[in-house]
Write a protein that holds these residues in place. Structure first.
Motif, PDB file in Angstrom:
ATOM      1  N   ALA A  71      10.353   5.873   7.070  1.00  0.00           N
ATOM      2  CA  ALA A  71       9.721   4.725   6.429  1.00  0.00           C
ATOM      3  C   ALA A  71      10.196   3.492   7.170  1.00  0.00           C
ATOM      4  O   ALA A  71      11.282   3.489   7.762  1.00  0.00           O
ATOM      5  N   GLY A  72       9.375   2.441   7.135  1.00  0.00           N
ATOM      6  CA  GLY A  72       9.821   1.234   7.808  1.00  0.00           C
ATOM      7  C   GLY A  72       8.738   0.211   8.032  1.00  0.00           C
ATOM      8  O   GLY A  72       7.672   0.243   7.406  1.00  0.00           O
ATOM      9  N   LEU A  73       9.060  -0.693   8.934  1.00  0.00           N
ATOM     10  CA  LEU A  73       8.207  -1.821   9.286  1.00  0.00           C
ATOM     11  C   LEU A  73       7.960  -1.799  10.782  1.00  0.00           C
ATOM     12  O   LEU A  73       8.861  -1.467  11.554  1.00  0.00           O
ATOM     13  N   ASP A  74       6.757  -2.172  11.196  1.00  0.00           N
ATOM     14  CA  ASP A  74       6.409  -2.136  12.610  1.00  0.00           C
ATOM     15  C   ASP A  74       5.479  -3.291  12.927  1.00  0.00           C
ATOM     16  O   ASP A  74       4.708  -3.730  12.061  1.00  0.00           O
ATOM     17  N   GLU A  75       5.533  -3.779  14.146  1.00  0.00           N
ATOM     18  CA  GLU A  75       4.581  -4.810  14.568  1.00  0.00           C
ATOM     19  C   GLU A  75       3.211  -4.164  14.740  1.00  0.00           C
ATOM     20  O   GLU A  75       3.098  -3.067  15.285  1.00  0.00           O
ATOM     21  N   VAL A  76       2.188  -4.833  14.267  1.00  0.00           N
ATOM     22  CA  VAL A  76       0.825  -4.330  14.407  1.00  0.00           C
ATOM     23  C   VAL A  76       0.453  -4.278  15.886  1.00  0.00           C
ATOM     24  O   VAL A  76       0.744  -5.215  16.646  1.00  0.00           O
ATOM     25  N   ASP A  77      -0.163  -3.180  16.314  1.00  0.00           N
ATOM     26  CA  ASP A  77      -0.581  -3.033  17.714  1.00  0.00           C
ATOM     27  C   ASP A  77      -1.553  -4.143  18.110  1.00  0.00           C
ATOM     28  O   ASP A  77      -2.379  -4.591  17.301  1.00  0.00           O
ATOM     29  N   GLU A  78      -1.476  -4.548  19.368  1.00  0.00           N
ATOM     30  CA  GLU A  78      -2.283  -5.670  19.863  1.00  0.00           C
ATOM     31  C   GLU A  78      -3.780  -5.411  19.800  1.00  0.00           C
ATOM     32  O   GLU A  78      -4.565  -6.352  19.699  1.00  0.00           O
ATOM     33  N   ALA A  95       9.276   2.384   0.299  1.00  0.00           N
ATOM     34  CA  ALA A  95       8.448   1.226   0.651  1.00  0.00           C
ATOM     35  C   ALA A  95       8.946  -0.036  -0.037  1.00  0.00           C
ATOM     36  O   ALA A  95       8.974  -1.118   0.574  1.00  0.00           O
ATOM     37  N   LEU A  96       9.349   0.054  -1.288  1.00  0.00           N
ATOM     38  CA  LEU A  96       9.891  -1.124  -1.986  1.00  0.00           C
ATOM     39  C   LEU A  96      11.146  -1.634  -1.289  1.00  0.00           C
ATOM     40  O   LEU A  96      11.351  -2.845  -1.146  1.00  0.00           O
ATOM     41  N   SER A  97      11.979  -0.721  -0.822  1.00  0.00           N
ATOM     42  CA  SER A  97      13.182  -1.102  -0.103  1.00  0.00           C
ATOM     43  C   SER A  97      12.841  -1.788   1.226  1.00  0.00           C
ATOM     44  O   SER A  97      13.445  -2.796   1.598  1.00  0.00           O
ATOM     45  N   CYS A  98      11.836  -1.247   1.928  1.00  0.00           N
ATOM     46  CA  CYS A  98      11.394  -1.858   3.192  1.00  0.00           C
ATOM     47  C   CYS A  98      10.799  -3.242   2.958  1.00  0.00           C
ATOM     48  O   CYS A  98      11.033  -4.169   3.750  1.00  0.00           O
ATOM     49  N   LEU A  99      10.016  -3.387   1.883  1.00  0.00           N
ATOM     50  CA  LEU A  99       9.457  -4.705   1.555  1.00  0.00           C
ATOM     51  C   LEU A  99      10.562  -5.717   1.296  1.00  0.00           C
ATOM     52  O   LEU A  99      10.514  -6.851   1.776  1.00  0.00           O
ATOM     53  N   ALA A 100      11.562  -5.309   0.518  1.00  0.00           N
ATOM     54  CA  ALA A 100      12.680  -6.206   0.227  1.00  0.00           C
ATOM     55  C   ALA A 100      13.369  -6.638   1.516  1.00  0.00           C
ATOM     56  O   ALA A 100      13.683  -7.822   1.701  1.00  0.00           O
ATOM     57  N   ARG A 159       0.917   0.627  -5.778  1.00  0.00           N
ATOM     58  CA  ARG A 159       2.128   0.683  -6.611  1.00  0.00           C
ATOM     59  C   ARG A 159       3.178  -0.320  -6.154  1.00  0.00           C
ATOM     60  O   ARG A 159       3.984  -0.779  -6.970  1.00  0.00           O
ATOM     61  N   ILE A 160       3.207  -0.649  -4.873  1.00  0.00           N
ATOM     62  CA  ILE A 160       4.210  -1.611  -4.394  1.00  0.00           C
ATOM     63  C   ILE A 160       3.664  -3.040  -4.404  1.00  0.00           C
ATOM     64  O   ILE A 160       4.289  -3.941  -3.855  1.00  0.00           O
ATOM     65  N   GLY A 161       2.504  -3.231  -5.040  1.00  0.00           N
ATOM     66  CA  GLY A 161       1.994  -4.582  -5.248  1.00  0.00           C
ATOM     67  C   GLY A 161       1.062  -5.107  -4.184  1.00  0.00           C
ATOM     68  O   GLY A 161       0.757  -6.302  -4.154  1.00  0.00           O
ATOM     69  N   MET A 162       0.577  -4.239  -3.309  1.00  0.00           N
ATOM     70  CA  MET A 162      -0.342  -4.679  -2.261  1.00  0.00           C
ATOM     71  C   MET A 162      -1.778  -4.652  -2.790  1.00  0.00           C
ATOM     72  O   MET A 162      -2.095  -3.899  -3.711  1.00  0.00           O
ATOM     73  N   THR A 163      -2.612  -5.491  -2.212  1.00  0.00           N
ATOM     74  CA  THR A 163      -4.014  -5.552  -2.618  1.00  0.00           C
ATOM     75  C   THR A 163      -4.924  -5.413  -1.405  1.00  0.00           C
ATOM     76  O   THR A 163      -4.554  -5.760  -0.288  1.00  0.00           O
ATOM     77  N   ARG A 164      -6.132  -4.915  -1.676  1.00  0.00           N
ATOM     78  CA  ARG A 164      -7.121  -4.686  -0.619  1.00  0.00           C
ATOM     79  C   ARG A 164      -8.310  -5.591  -0.842  1.00  0.00           C
ATOM     80  O   ARG A 164      -8.834  -5.682  -1.950  1.00  0.00           O
ATOM     81  N   HIS A 174      10.608  -5.391  -6.257  1.00  0.00           N
ATOM     82  CA  HIS A 174      11.615  -4.407  -5.868  1.00  0.00           C
ATOM     83  C   HIS A 174      12.848  -4.494  -6.757  1.00  0.00           C
ATOM     84  O   HIS A 174      13.495  -3.505  -7.009  1.00  0.00           O
ATOM     85  N   HIS A 175      13.182  -5.690  -7.256  1.00  0.00           N
ATOM     86  CA  HIS A 175      14.334  -5.801  -8.149  1.00  0.00           C
ATOM     87  C   HIS A 175      14.049  -5.120  -9.478  1.00  0.00           C
ATOM     88  O   HIS A 175      14.912  -4.465 -10.040  1.00  0.00           O
ATOM     89  N   SER A 176      12.827  -5.257  -9.971  1.00  0.00           N
ATOM     90  CA  SER A 176      12.497  -4.636 -11.249  1.00  0.00           C
ATOM     91  C   SER A 176      12.501  -3.117 -11.134  1.00  0.00           C
ATOM     92  O   SER A 176      12.710  -2.412 -12.103  1.00  0.00           O
ATOM     93  N   ALA A 177      12.292  -2.611  -9.919  1.00  0.00           N
ATOM     94  CA  ALA A 177      12.322  -1.161  -9.723  1.00  0.00           C
ATOM     95  C   ALA A 177      13.735  -0.648  -9.484  1.00  0.00           C
ATOM     96  O   ALA A 177      13.971   0.548  -9.450  1.00  0.00           O
TER      97      ALA A 177
END
Length: 194
Positions: free
Chosen positions: A77-84, A111-116, A144-149, A182-185
């Protein structure tokens, strides 16, 4: 490389012992269903080498995911720069778990930990996530982690030929929208000394 600790998970640096279960994941058609072709052991090992190098260079990236109770490697799990070549920019959040780890809430917890980490440590103002139109499990985690589309952001992945993996959805969350989630979780304690 900082470690992240949640109630049940450790997000940590990759180890030699992770290579075999990681390769098995990448050779599993169910795990790769929304990702494309199966990977060989060599391709899988090379991906770990690249992930570690990028993390060392940028200060963020893909952590190996371990179940704290058993010490078992269960994915990444983690964070990555979006490909060009993508039609959007920013920092992308993601996860990939072994099939045996599905359905236990681990992806959401990681994912909540990565967002934090992204918002509090890196100071990001926004995090994005993308997946194929048919990957409903990952889209459920995003919600579930609060993202919207916004359907207007849906796109065709330029790196994938026309087919079931070509049409993709994009989810977003802003730091102000994620504040407190993430704190509430009860997850997402970073240990920068690790």
């Amino acid at each position: 490389m900082p470690e992240l600790h949640t109630d049940r998970l450790l997000l940590r640096r990759w180890r030699e012992s992770d290579l075999e279960p990681w390769a098995a994941m990448n050779a599993d058609p169910a795990v790769r269903e929304h990702l494309g072709e199966l990977l060989t052991r060599e391709q899988s090992d090379a991906a770990v080498t690249l992930m570690q190098a990028e993390f060392d260079e940028r200060g963020f990236g893909w952590w190996a995911l371990e179940a704290r109770e058993t010490g078992e490697f269960i994915g990444r799990a983690g964070l990555d720069e979006v490909d060009e070549d993508m039609p959007f920019t920013g920092v992308d959040i993601g996860w990939r778990l072994t099939r045996s780890a599905w359905g236990h809430g681990y992806a959401t917890e990681a994912a909540l930990s990565c967002l934090a980490f992204g918002f509090e440590t890196l100071g990001l103002s926004e995090v994005v996530a993308s997946t194929t139109v048919n990957n409903l499990r990952s889209q459920a985690v995003m919600r579930r982690i609060g993202m919207t589309r916004d359907p207007a952001d849906d796109f065709e992945d330029p790196s994938v030929p026309d087919g079931p993996l070509h049409r993709c959805v994009l989810y977003r969350t802003l730091r102000k929208e994620a504040h407190g989630l993430h704190h509430s979780a009860g997850h997402g304690q970073a240990d920068p000394s690790s």
